[in-house]
Design an enzyme around this catalytic site. Structure first.
Site, short mmCIF file in Angstrom:
data_model
loop_
_atom_site.label_atom_id
_atom_site.label_comp_id
_atom_site.label_asym_id
_atom_site.label_seq_id
_atom_site.Cartn_x
_atom_site.Cartn_y
_atom_site.Cartn_z
N SER A 183 55.01 -52.87 32.86
CA SER A 183 54.85 -52.35 31.90
C SER A 183 56.10 -51.29 32.67
O SER A 183 56.63 -51.13 33.62
CB SER A 183 53.15 -51.82 31.95
OG SER A 183 53.64 -50.64 31.75
N TYR A 196 46.45 -51.89 38.39
CA TYR A 196 47.25 -53.37 36.84
C TYR A 196 48.85 -52.73 37.10
O TYR A 196 49.95 -52.86 37.27
CB TYR A 196 46.34 -52.35 36.15
CG TYR A 196 47.66 -52.48 34.64
CD1 TYR A 196 47.22 -53.53 34.33
CD2 TYR A 196 48.17 -51.72 34.73
CE1 TYR A 196 47.87 -54.13 33.22
CE2 TYR A 196 49.11 -51.52 32.84
CZ TYR A 196 48.84 -53.15 31.73
OH TYR A 196 49.81 -53.58 31.22
#
Length: 290
Positions: A183, A196
């Site tokens: 990401s 995350y």
């Protein structure tokens, strides 16, 4: 030729929040997975791919694209995502390819091994592993990091990737590929997404390590780094204006659609990317990853 600033929705009004894991069938503003736009070129003819998180979002877009490129597909997903998985299977089969559905939790180490074994048993081999499934957690300050959520996030996002690669590689031949989903958060690390972001940074490093380890076997390993993309993971952690305006802070001024990510996964899995290994491919709407 289309203007990338306006070729997909720029806002998502009145989108309801959802509990985890989030379902495509419950979304008001439906994502575009390339159902009506992706055209295959035979780049993955007769290959077999295992895609985790293949029921919805980016995983569904990759499954559709791979099928239209000629691959058979095994889809891993949570049991509560069955309705989404059934829709994805229908799209794969509409493309004339085989699709097997493999419900279960990749946080379970035995399930990771079983996913690979079932894929090989039912589809005959394994050429492509797409590690796409992820758990997204948010926090308010450092004290807001829940220890159990942190354990679950690392189990789903990092440990499962290692276990799946460990199970898959003995079945893979030279020319096979592993594609991981990291990401933009691996670099920008938003303050309310510490866990995350950390898992996504670990995936970027894992990709390089696996690439170095598996290059002598002729197996390429790369990762795709999405920016904000309109998938069922968004209504889990966001709501209100933050959800409606998702992606408007990118240079292109909007969130991506899952179908816009699929070509990157095709490139990295196919012979078109034959000299790419250990790479991180950003698909971020212009957000830099320095």
């Amino acid at each position: 030729m289309s203007d990338p600033r306006s070729s997909a929705p720029t806002s998502f009004p009145n989108e309801p929040q959802q509990p985890s894991p989030g379902l495509e069938v419950a979304m008001r503003n439906k994502p575009d997975h390339g159902e009506d736009s992706y055209v295959g070129k035979g780049l993955l003819k007769d290959r077999v791919a295992l895609i985790t998180g293949g029921d919805s979002g980016i995983g569904r877009a990759v499954a559709i694209a791979y099928a239209r490129e000629g691959a058979d597909v095994a889809i891993s997903y949570l049991a509560e995502e069955q309705a989404d998985a059934d829709e994805t299977k229908a799209w794969v089969e509409k493309a004339g390819r085989r699709c097997i559905l493999l419900p279960g939790d990749i946080r379970d180490r035995d399930h990771c091994a079983a996913l690979v074994e079932r894929t090989v048993a039912d589809l005959g081999k394994l050429d492509i592993l797409v590690n796409n499934a992820a758990a997204q957690t948010t926090n308010e300050g450092l004290d807001g990091i829940d220890d159990d959520e942190m354990q679950d996030a690392f189990s789903a996002n990092v440990f499962a990737m290692i276990r799946l690669a460990k199970a898959a590689v003995p079945h893979m031949k030279p020319g096979a590929a592993i594609v991981n989903s990291t990401s933009v958060q691996a670099k920008i690390a938003t303050e309310n997404m510490i866990v995350y972001s950390t898992t996504k940074g670990a995936i970027a490093s894992l990709t390089i390590g696996l690439s170095n380890l598996l290059a002598p076997k002729g197996i390429r390993v790369n990762c795709v780094a999405p920016g904000p993309v309109w998938t069922p993971i968004q209504p889990i952690a966001k709501g209100g204006d933050e959800l409606e305006t998702l992606g408007q802070n990118t240079p292109l001024g909007r969130a991506g659609q899952p179908g816009e990510l699929a070509p990157a996964y095709v490139l990295l899995a196919s012979d078109e990317g034959s000299y790419m290994s250990g790479a991180l491919l950003p698909v971020t709407g212009g957000m830099p990853m320095l």
